[in-house]
Each structure stands twice: as structure tokens, then as C-alpha cells.
Design a protein around this motif. Sequence first.
Motif, PDB file in Angstrom:
ATOM      1  N   LEU A  51      22.829  13.689 -37.529  1.00 33.01           N
ATOM      2  CA  LEU A  51      23.030  14.781 -38.480  1.00 33.01           C
ATOM      3  C   LEU A  51      22.502  14.431 -39.872  1.00 33.01           C
ATOM      4  O   LEU A  51      21.846  15.248 -40.519  1.00 33.01           O
ATOM      5  N   SER A  52      22.791  13.219 -40.343  1.00 36.15           N
ATOM      6  CA  SER A  52      22.344  12.846 -41.688  1.00 36.15           C
ATOM      7  C   SER A  52      20.826  12.775 -41.776  1.00 36.15           C
ATOM      8  O   SER A  52      20.243  13.173 -42.787  1.00 36.15           O
ATOM      9  N   THR A  53      20.167  12.317 -40.720  1.00 38.38           N
ATOM     10  CA  THR A  53      18.709  12.269 -40.721  1.00 38.38           C
ATOM     11  C   THR A  53      18.127  13.681 -40.808  1.00 38.38           C
ATOM     12  O   THR A  53      17.201  13.935 -41.586  1.00 38.38           O
ATOM     13  N   ALA A  54      18.692  14.611 -40.049  1.00 41.59           N
ATOM     14  CA  ALA A  54      18.209  15.998 -40.085  1.00 41.59           C
ATOM     15  C   ALA A  54      18.442  16.615 -41.463  1.00 41.59           C
ATOM     16  O   ALA A  54      17.590  17.353 -41.975  1.00 41.59           O
ATOM     17  N   ILE A  55      19.575  16.296 -42.078  1.00 39.94           N
ATOM     18  CA  ILE A  55      19.897  16.867 -43.395  1.00 39.94           C
ATOM     19  C   ILE A  55      19.034  16.238 -44.485  1.00 39.94           C
ATOM     20  O   ILE A  55      18.485  16.929 -45.344  1.00 39.94           O
ATOM     21  N   GLU A  56      18.899  14.912 -44.475  1.00 47.33           N
ATOM     22  CA  GLU A  56      18.116  14.216 -45.507  1.00 47.33           C
ATOM     23  C   GLU A  56      16.663  14.659 -45.531  1.00 47.33           C
ATOM     24  O   GLU A  56      16.033  14.694 -46.576  1.00 47.33           O
ATOM     25  N   ASP A  57      16.119  14.968 -44.365  1.00 41.31           N
ATOM     26  CA  ASP A  57      14.706  15.314 -44.264  1.00 41.31           C
ATOM     27  C   ASP A  57      14.413  16.776 -44.588  1.00 41.31           C
ATOM     28  O   ASP A  57      13.304  17.240 -44.338  1.00 41.31           O
ATOM     29  N   ALA A  58      15.380  17.493 -45.147  1.00 38.96           N
ATOM     30  CA  ALA A  58      15.158  18.901 -45.499  1.00 38.96           C
ATOM     31  C   ALA A  58      14.068  18.991 -46.564  1.00 38.96           C
ATOM     32  O   ALA A  58      14.227  18.458 -47.664  1.00 38.96           O
ATOM     33  N   PRO A  59      12.940  19.660 -46.259  1.00 38.04           N
ATOM     34  CA  PRO A  59      11.824  19.689 -47.196  1.00 38.04           C
ATOM     35  C   PRO A  59      11.990  20.676 -48.355  1.00 38.04           C
ATOM     36  O   PRO A  59      11.336  20.535 -49.377  1.00 38.04           O
ATOM     37  N   ASP A  60      12.885  21.648 -48.201  1.00 40.82           N
ATOM     38  CA  ASP A  60      13.018  22.662 -49.253  1.00 40.82           C
ATOM     39  C   ASP A  60      14.467  23.142 -49.343  1.00 40.82           C
ATOM     40  O   ASP A  60      15.313  22.753 -48.537  1.00 40.82           O
ATOM     41  N   ASP A  61      14.736  23.993 -50.335  1.00 40.72           N
ATOM     42  CA  ASP A  61      16.095  24.489 -50.563  1.00 40.72           C
ATOM     43  C   ASP A  61      16.632  25.264 -49.366  1.00 40.72           C
ATOM     44  O   ASP A  61      17.808  25.145 -49.020  1.00 40.72           O
ATOM     45  N   ALA A  62      15.787  26.062 -48.736  1.00 43.94           N
ATOM     46  CA  ALA A  62      16.239  26.882 -47.608  1.00 43.94           C
ATOM     47  C   ALA A  62      16.665  26.005 -46.426  1.00 43.94           C
ATOM     48  O   ALA A  62      17.691  26.266 -45.790  1.00 43.94           O
ATOM     49  N   THR A  63      15.910  24.964 -46.145  1.00 47.08           N
ATOM     50  CA  THR A  63      16.247  24.073 -45.034  1.00 47.08           C
ATOM     51  C   THR A  63      17.508  23.281 -45.355  1.00 47.08           C
ATOM     52  O   THR A  63      18.369  23.092 -44.506  1.00 47.08           O
ATOM     53  N   TRP A  64      17.621  22.798 -46.605  1.00 45.99           N
ATOM     54  CA  TRP A  64      18.837  22.088 -47.027  1.00 45.99           C
ATOM     55  C   TRP A  64      20.049  23.004 -46.866  1.00 45.99           C
ATOM     56  O   TRP A  64      21.084  22.588 -46.339  1.00 45.99           O
ATOM     57  N   ALA A  65      19.933  24.232 -47.296  1.00 46.45           N
ATOM     58  CA  ALA A  65      21.046  25.179 -47.186  1.00 46.45           C
ATOM     59  C   ALA A  65      21.389  25.436 -45.717  1.00 46.45           C
ATOM     60  O   ALA A  65      22.562  25.503 -45.352  1.00 46.45           O
ATOM     61  N   ALA A  66      20.369  25.564 -44.867  1.00 48.76           N
ATOM     62  CA  ALA A  66      20.606  25.856 -43.453  1.00 48.76           C
ATOM     63  C   ALA A  66      21.246  24.683 -42.718  1.00 48.76           C
ATOM     64  O   ALA A  66      22.041  24.877 -41.808  1.00 48.76           O
ATOM     65  N   LYS A  67      20.913  23.454 -43.119  1.00 48.91           N
ATOM     66  CA  LYS A  67      21.418  22.293 -42.403  1.00 48.91           C
ATOM     67  C   LYS A  67      22.649  21.671 -43.056  1.00 48.91           C
ATOM     68  O   LYS A  67      23.576  21.272 -42.367  1.00 48.91           O
ATOM     69  N   ALA A  68      22.670  21.572 -44.372  1.00 47.86           N
ATOM     70  CA  ALA A  68      23.770  20.890 -45.056  1.00 47.86           C
ATOM     71  C   ALA A  68      24.852  21.863 -45.514  1.00 47.86           C
ATOM     72  O   ALA A  68      26.034  21.654 -45.267  1.00 47.86           O
ATOM     73  N   LEU A  69      24.443  22.912 -46.174  1.00 48.89           N
ATOM     74  CA  LEU A  69      25.422  23.816 -46.776  1.00 48.89           C
ATOM     75  C   LEU A  69      26.016  24.786 -45.762  1.00 48.89           C
ATOM     76  O   LEU A  69      27.005  25.460 -46.069  1.00 48.89           O
ATOM     77  N   ASP A 148      26.450  20.269 -54.639  1.00 45.14           N
ATOM     78  CA  ASP A 148      26.086  20.334 -53.218  1.00 45.14           C
ATOM     79  C   ASP A 148      24.587  20.393 -53.003  1.00 45.14           C
ATOM     80  O   ASP A 148      24.097  20.090 -51.920  1.00 45.14           O
ATOM     81  N   SER A 149      23.837  20.772 -54.018  1.00 43.25           N
ATOM     82  CA  SER A 149      22.381  20.837 -53.883  1.00 43.25           C
ATOM     83  C   SER A 149      21.747  19.448 -53.925  1.00 43.25           C
ATOM     84  O   SER A 149      20.574  19.284 -53.617  1.00 43.25           O
ATOM     85  N   VAL A 150      22.546  18.419 -54.258  1.00 38.20           N
ATOM     86  CA  VAL A 150      22.049  17.046 -54.372  1.00 38.20           C
ATOM     87  C   VAL A 150      22.592  16.150 -53.262  1.00 38.20           C
ATOM     88  O   VAL A 150      21.872  15.319 -52.717  1.00 38.20           O
ATOM     89  N   ALA A 151      23.887  16.319 -52.924  1.00 33.99           N
ATOM     90  CA  ALA A 151      24.505  15.433 -51.936  1.00 33.99           C
ATOM     91  C   ALA A 151      25.715  16.107 -51.306  1.00 33.99           C
ATOM     92  O   ALA A 151      26.364  16.948 -51.926  1.00 33.99           O
ATOM     93  N   ILE A 152      25.986  15.717 -50.055  1.00 34.08           N
ATOM     94  CA  ILE A 152      27.209  16.147 -49.382  1.00 34.08           C
ATOM     95  C   ILE A 152      27.855  14.935 -48.727  1.00 34.08           C
ATOM     96  O   ILE A 152      27.178  13.961 -48.382  1.00 34.08           O
ATOM     97  N   GLY A 153      29.149  15.000 -48.586  1.00 34.35           N
ATOM     98  CA  GLY A 153      29.885  13.987 -47.827  1.00 34.35           C
ATOM     99  C   GLY A 153      30.049  14.493 -46.404  1.00 34.35           C
ATOM    100  O   GLY A 153      30.825  15.412 -46.159  1.00 34.35           O
ATOM    101  N   LEU A 154      29.296  13.949 -45.477  1.00 34.90           N
ATOM    102  CA  LEU A 154      29.322  14.379 -44.082  1.00 34.90           C
ATOM    103  C   LEU A 154      30.519  13.737 -43.395  1.00 34.90           C
ATOM    104  O   LEU A 154      30.702  12.521 -43.467  1.00 34.90           O
TER     105      LEU A 154
END
Length: 183
Positions: A51-69, A148-154
Motif C-alpha cells: 500500500l505505501s509503495t502504491a501511495i508514495e508513487d502517486a505522480p499527481d494530486d488526483a492519484t494521491w487523492a485516489a490512493k491516499a486520501l 494530508d497532501s504531504v503525508a499520511i499515517g497508514l
Amino acid sequence: FSLIEVVLALVVITFGLISVLALLPANLRATRDSVADTHSSQVGEHLIQVLSTAIEDAPDDATWAAKALALPTTKPDAAEPGEGWTRWLSQEGVTYWRAGDDQQLVRVDMRRAGADYSEFSAICRIWRQPVTISSYEDGAWSTRTLPDSVAIGLQVEVSWPAQAPYSGRQKSLFALNVFRKAS
């Protein structure tokens, strides 16, 4: 030896054997629990890394929001569905299925090759929390919460066996702070 001595010796030997045999169920339970603890650690660590690998590799805001947020901000307490699990990942005898509104539930099944039974089964609950960091500046400690746009605690809770009611399962909690890569 007289017959009485032989009988007494047999009684002592029988008592000793029964005492040793009485310890076997406790030893088998301890071994089973130890193996399950090891499997839960492997599952929890593997799942949190995937999960962290998929979240860290988010290339843009939309992907970060879809995977992390998209992850819930509190531990999911919804009942696990009986059906509707979607096969998500399968590696080396371990299969993961996802369910839930935000895919926050993961069912895990470990099987040896060709086995008809599950060696270990668990339900994982996934959520996120804010990341708080401490820093020492000008002679004093201060804390701040990162956006949350910078880091999350998974957070991942592994509970097993999956067949038991949630309240009767053993549980382990795994946590990892995931920071977004700078673009």
C-alpha cells in the motif's frame, strides 16, 4: 522383585506418562499461536509495504487523492461482507481480496500449493491518520501536524482467524508514515 513392587513401579510410570501427555495440548496450542503470530506479521508487513509503495508513487494530486486520501480517517468498524470480495493480489501462496466502500477491508488467505485448506486466514482493516512530527528549535520541542497532501499515517490491523467473530480474534496493528514524493 515382588508383584507389589512391579505394580507400584507401573503406577509411577503411568502417572508420569499421563502427566507428560497432559502437556501436549497446551504445547500444540502454543505452537499454533506462534505460527499464526508469524503469519500475521508477514501479512501485515507485506500489506503495508504494498500500500505505501502504491501511495508514495502517486505522480499527481488526483492519484494521491485516489490512493491516499480515499482511505477512511478512522478504523473501519463496519461488518465484513459475506460476499462481494474482489480478488486483488496473489503472490507465493497468499491471496488478497478487497471489499468495502473505500476498499478498506482486505481478506487474506494463505495456502500451500495444492492444499484444499487455508493455513492462515485473516481480515485486515486499513485507514489513515494524520502525521505529527516533533522538532527541537531554539531550546524547546514543538510538534506540528503535516497536511494530508504531504503525508499520511497508514494503519493496518490484522485480525485472525477470519472465520471467528471479530470480538474473538487475535489482532495486530501495523503503522507506517507515508510521505508523498516531491515532484
